[in-house]
Design an enzyme around this catalytic site. Structure first.
Site, PDB file in Angstrom:
ATOM      1  N   ASP A 149     -25.186   2.286  -6.337  1.00 17.21           N
ATOM      2  CA  ASP A 149     -24.245   3.063  -5.530  1.00 17.21           C
ATOM      3  C   ASP A 149     -24.785   4.444  -5.172  1.00 17.21           C
ATOM      4  OD1 ASP A 149     -22.100   1.457  -5.001  1.00 17.21           O
ATOM      5  OD2 ASP A 149     -20.647   2.683  -6.078  1.00 17.21           O
ATOM      6  N   ARG A 285       0.938   2.550   1.298  1.00 13.36           N
ATOM      7  CA  ARG A 285       2.056   1.911   1.992  1.00 13.36           C
ATOM      8  C   ARG A 285       3.375   2.337   1.359  1.00 13.36           C
ATOM      9  NH1 ARG A 285      -0.675  -3.863   1.228  1.00 13.36           N
ATOM     10  NH2 ARG A 285      -0.911  -2.819  -0.787  1.00 13.36           N
ATOM     11  N   GLY A 333      -8.909   4.107   5.132  1.00 18.51           N
ATOM     12  CA  GLY A 333      -9.570   4.505   6.376  1.00 18.51           C
ATOM     13  C   GLY A 333      -9.471   3.473   7.479  1.00 18.51           C
ATOM     14  N   GLU A 334      -9.501   2.194   7.105  1.00 16.54           N
ATOM     15  CA  GLU A 334      -9.456   1.120   8.104  1.00 16.54           C
ATOM     16  C   GLU A 334      -8.041   0.773   8.541  1.00 16.54           C
ATOM     17  OE1 GLU A 334     -11.654  -2.274   6.652  1.00 16.54           O
ATOM     18  OE2 GLU A 334     -13.218  -0.971   5.832  1.00 16.54           O
TER      19      GLU A 334
END
Length: 406
Positions: A149, A285, A333-334
């Site tokens: 990473d 959400r 982000g998406e």
């Protein structure tokens, strides 16, 4: 068709996919699955393939037992590692320290070097290492590759990579900004020049990986010059459960005034802070529902999140000097249209002409959410770390075979 088995081993779980390294970012892998609750009485193995899901609930005493059971379920449906051509096993390893700037063919020496890095990632590297050792025993004839990473950020300029603390202490204890989510930032940043129809060597961009963990990166001509995470993934942006950047004096204050131990403060900042620490939830959400119901804590948590995000965007615009693109990726982000809009609100004076209608479009494809004549283009690019790991692993495995190692 040749596949790469991609493994992401955690302390009590193993995520896995069988990926065609030649596929596109939006293609569905041949197999995806999860071994969960390792070491607990109620574990489960889930395998998804061909549009179907197969789940088996059972006690999973070890990673080895769970992965072996997953392979058996895959075999029952004709997609096990012995049923299809597996050219490599790619392992996600969180921390590569200063040792690893590129993926590595895993041999005993590499295993030992990953073990030596455990002090830098005591929560992640031991679990990654468990997965490596188990998989090498189960699949000894296949090349295994470690993909780190931190590798993408290993050559940042010293002014960005080093902290303003005593040189001797920093050197002795390997203290520096390593950065994380590197595989995702690299993957997404490689898609942007294609969208711009530009030479990758002449693109200045900001990438924003916004999931439960979140990080930002400034990338000039394909090379990162700064990133928000640091020695650990705790630094930088406010996140789902992590605080992000804070005054280090807070740690001393909590120790002296609250009598909290280092482990208690670690738990507070990593697991009980960020959006969850303020609003009680880290699912955006649910957070949005609470904001719509005028929950003040939810509104405050969101504002802090956006404020931190805008701070890093602004700082990286200055660091880059010229910005050609800003790209959003990962779960938040998406998918969160409001996070994207609010983080770039009223920045037209800096060349960002945001397209509100384009921002509302739902798609799994890369897409532009700024106007065509915006000086700074804004994109949503779905990340696919598994595909990136598969591609890197396939390349290393091919070289290993050419060298006669397999």
């Amino acid at each position: 068709m040749a596949y790469v088995l991609v493994l992401n081993s955690g302390s009590s779980s193993v995520k896995f996919q069988l990926v065609d390294p030649e596929s596109s970012a939006t293609d569905t892998p041949l197999v995806s699955g999860l071994v969960e609750q390792v070491g607990e009485p109620q574990g489960a193995v889930t395998v998804k393939t061909g549009g179907e899901e197969f789940k088996e609930e059972l006690e999973i005493p070890t990673h080895s037992f769970g992965l072996d059971r997953a392979f058996s379920i895959m075999h029952e449906h004709g997609v096990g590692p012995t049923d299809v051509e597996v050219i490599a096993v790619g392992h996600r390893v969180v921390h590569g320290g200063r040792l690893f700037s590129e993926p590595q063919l895993i041999v005993d020496q590499i295993e030992s070097m990953i073990e030596d890095l455990i002090p830098l990632a005591p929560l992640h590297n031991p679990a990654n290492l468990d997965g490596i050792r188990v998989a090498r025993k189960l699949l000894p004839e296949i090349p295994h590759v470690a993909v780190f990473d931190t590798a993408f950020f290993n050559h940042m300029p010293p002014a960005a990579a080093l902290y303003a603390i005593n040189n001797d202490v920093a050197s002795q204890y390997d203290i520096r900004r390593y950065g994380f989510h590197g595989t995702s930032h690299e993957f997404v940043s490689q898609q942007v020049p294609k969208l711009l129809d530009r030479d990758p060597g002449h693109v200045h961009q900001i990438t924003l990986h916004l999931g439960n963990g979140a990080s930002a990166a400034a990338i000039r001509n394909g090379r990162p010059i700064d990133t928000s995470m640091g020695l650990t993934p705790l630094a930088g942006l406010a996140m789902g459960t992590r605080s992000g950047d804070i005054d280090p004096g807070i740690i001393f204050h909590l120790s002296r005034e609250a009598g909290m131990s280092i482990d208690e403060i670690d738990n507070l900042l990593n697991k009980r802070s960020g959006v969850k620490g303020i609003a009680g939830v880290n699912d955006f959400r649910v957070l949005r529902e609470r904001i719509n119901n005028e929950d003040q804590d939810a509104w405050l948590a969101y504002n802090i999140y956006i404020h931190q995000l805008r701070r890093f965007i602004g700082a990286y615009m200055i660091a880059l000097g010229r910005v050609d693109a800003i790209t959003f990726t990962a779960g938040v982000g998406e998918n969160d249209t409001e996070v994207r809009q609010d983080s770039l609100y009223n920045l037209d004076m800096y060349g960002i002409d945001f397209d509100k209608e384009a921002n509302l479009v739902r798609s799994k494809e890369p897409r532009m959410i700024s106007t065509a004549d915006s000086q700074v283009k804004v994109f949503v690019v779905p990340t696919n770390e598994e595909l990136a790991i598969a591609q890197k692993s396939a390349g290393i495995a091919a070289m290993a075979r050419e060298a006669g190692l397999y």
